[in-house]
Write a protein that holds these residues in place. Structure first.
Motif, PDB file in Angstrom:
ATOM      1  N   TRP A  56      51.060   0.038  92.535  1.00 15.47           N
ATOM      2  CA  TRP A  56      50.266   1.252  92.367  1.00 15.47           C
ATOM      3  C   TRP A  56      51.025   2.472  91.867  1.00 15.47           C
ATOM      4  O   TRP A  56      50.425   3.530  91.684  1.00 15.47           O
ATOM      5  CB  TRP A  56      49.560   1.587  93.673  1.00 15.47           C
ATOM      6  N   GLN A  57      52.333   2.369  91.664  1.00 13.69           N
ATOM      7  CA  GLN A  57      53.067   3.517  91.122  1.00 13.69           C
ATOM      8  C   GLN A  57      52.806   3.588  89.619  1.00 13.69           C
ATOM      9  O   GLN A  57      52.961   2.599  88.904  1.00 13.69           O
ATOM     10  CB  GLN A  57      54.560   3.371  91.394  1.00 13.69           C
ATOM     11  N   LYS A  58      52.395   4.757  89.172  1.00  9.82           N
ATOM     12  CA  LYS A  58      52.073   4.910  87.749  1.00  9.82           C
ATOM     13  C   LYS A  58      53.334   4.698  86.912  1.00  9.82           C
ATOM     14  O   LYS A  58      54.380   5.291  87.194  1.00  9.82           O
ATOM     15  CB  LYS A  58      51.486   6.292  87.470  1.00  9.82           C
ATOM     16  N   TRP A  64      48.170   3.449  82.916  1.00 11.89           N
ATOM     17  CA  TRP A  64      48.032   2.376  83.898  1.00 11.89           C
ATOM     18  C   TRP A  64      48.146   1.033  83.192  1.00 11.89           C
ATOM     19  O   TRP A  64      47.784   0.916  82.024  1.00 11.89           O
ATOM     20  CB  TRP A  64      46.693   2.495  84.636  1.00 11.89           C
ATOM     21  N   MET A  68      44.912  -3.589  85.247  1.00 12.23           N
ATOM     22  CA  MET A  68      44.115  -2.761  86.144  1.00 12.23           C
ATOM     23  C   MET A  68      42.730  -2.497  85.544  1.00 12.23           C
ATOM     24  O   MET A  68      42.615  -2.019  84.423  1.00 12.23           O
ATOM     25  CB  MET A  68      44.841  -1.440  86.411  1.00 12.23           C
ATOM     26  N   GLN A  72      39.600   0.328  89.548  1.00 10.61           N
ATOM     27  CA  GLN A  72      40.784   0.395  90.401  1.00 10.61           C
ATOM     28  C   GLN A  72      41.560   1.699  90.212  1.00 10.61           C
ATOM     29  O   GLN A  72      42.371   2.068  91.050  1.00 10.61           O
ATOM     30  CB  GLN A  72      41.703  -0.798  90.125  1.00 10.61           C
ATOM     31  N   ILE A  73      41.306   2.393  89.121  1.00  9.38           N
ATOM     32  CA  ILE A  73      42.080   3.581  88.790  1.00  9.38           C
ATOM     33  C   ILE A  73      41.937   4.704  89.826  1.00  9.38           C
ATOM     34  O   ILE A  73      42.943   5.319  90.189  1.00  9.38           O
ATOM     35  CB  ILE A  73      41.789   4.046  87.347  1.00  9.38           C
ATOM     36  N   ALA A  76      44.290   3.823  92.523  1.00  4.57           N
ATOM     37  CA  ALA A  76      45.662   3.929  92.021  1.00  4.57           C
ATOM     38  C   ALA A  76      46.103   5.387  91.956  1.00  4.57           C
ATOM     39  O   ALA A  76      47.219   5.728  92.369  1.00  4.57           O
ATOM     40  CB  ALA A  76      45.762   3.271  90.646  1.00  4.57           C
ATOM     41  N   GLU A  77      45.228   6.249  91.459  1.00  4.93           N
ATOM     42  CA  GLU A  77      45.576   7.671  91.370  1.00  4.93           C
ATOM     43  C   GLU A  77      45.731   8.298  92.751  1.00  4.93           C
ATOM     44  O   GLU A  77      46.626   9.117  92.967  1.00  4.93           O
ATOM     45  CB  GLU A  77      44.523   8.412  90.546  1.00  4.93           C
ATOM     46  N   ASP A  80      49.005   6.837  94.276  1.00  4.31           N
ATOM     47  CA  ASP A  80      50.154   7.277  93.488  1.00  4.31           C
ATOM     48  C   ASP A  80      50.492   8.735  93.797  1.00  4.31           C
ATOM     49  O   ASP A  80      51.657   9.089  93.952  1.00  4.31           O
ATOM     50  CB  ASP A  80      49.865   7.103  91.991  1.00  4.31           C
TER      51      ASP A  80
END
Length: 189
Positions: A56-58, A64, A68, A72-73, A76-77, A80
């Motif tokens: 999940w680290q950008k 991304w 993904m 899911q973004i 993730a954001e 992150d």
């Protein structure tokens, strides 16, 4: 005092390996994204920190990865950008908006809980067991998957003392998974 919430996916037979349950879907990812929004900071042990960072680290590219999906973004954001504390005696440094936590676990977590805010969120297996044994977890949140894995690490295996819980909330998902939240029950005098 901000509460410490332990949150994890778990199979019906108690397995908490990240690949044992159902794969993430849009509904579960929306749920976890909302739950991350209830936390000012995340508390991870080394293994969970490294696993989450790898997924999940950008990337440095700022984009991304192709694997993904669009749904899911938001998760993730959220993860992150979250402040993170990493409990480890083996790491010498961390990145990904994280601070390394070493020394007395109980004192450190008590200090973090005393800071103003909405809450702390802990995931993983080993660190939550230590925190539960110290009586520091204020809420237990499990996304129970309709799967029997039959193997793998189990939820809070080795807990020193029984912890009686009371149900706070329950939510059923289309997949058959059920999100349940509990708080430790008051101790009878």
């Amino acid at each position: 005092m901000r509460p410490l919430r332990y949150s994890i996916n778990v199979t019906l037979d108690g397995c908490c390996h990240h690949e044992a349950g159902l794969p993430p879907d849009e509904e579960s990812m929306r749920y976890w994204t909302a739950q991350l929004g209830r936390a000012d900071a995340l508390l991870f042990g080394r293994v969970t920190y490294e696993m989450m960072a790898s997924a999940w680290q950008k990337p440095a590219t700022g984009a991304w990865p192709d694997w993904m999906d669009e749904w899911q973004i938001p998760f993730a954001e959220a993860i992150d950008g979250a402040k993170k504390y990493v409990v480890s005696s083996t790491l010498s440094e961390v990145d990904w908006n994280a601070e390394l936590v070493q020394g007395d676990l109980g004192q450190t977590v008590q200090r973090l809980k005393q800071e103003p805010g909405e809450g702390l969120w802990v995931g993983g297996v080993t660190l939550p067991l230590a925190l539960a044994d110290l009586g520091l977890i204020d809420e237990y949140e499990f996304l129970v998957q309709p799967v029997l894995s039959g193997h793998g690490p189990t939820l809070l295996a080795g807990l020193r003392e029984r912890i009686q819980l009371e149900l706070v909330d329950c939510q059923q998902f289309r997949s058959g998974a059920v999100a349940v939240r509990y708080r430790p029950a008051p101790v009878a005098a």
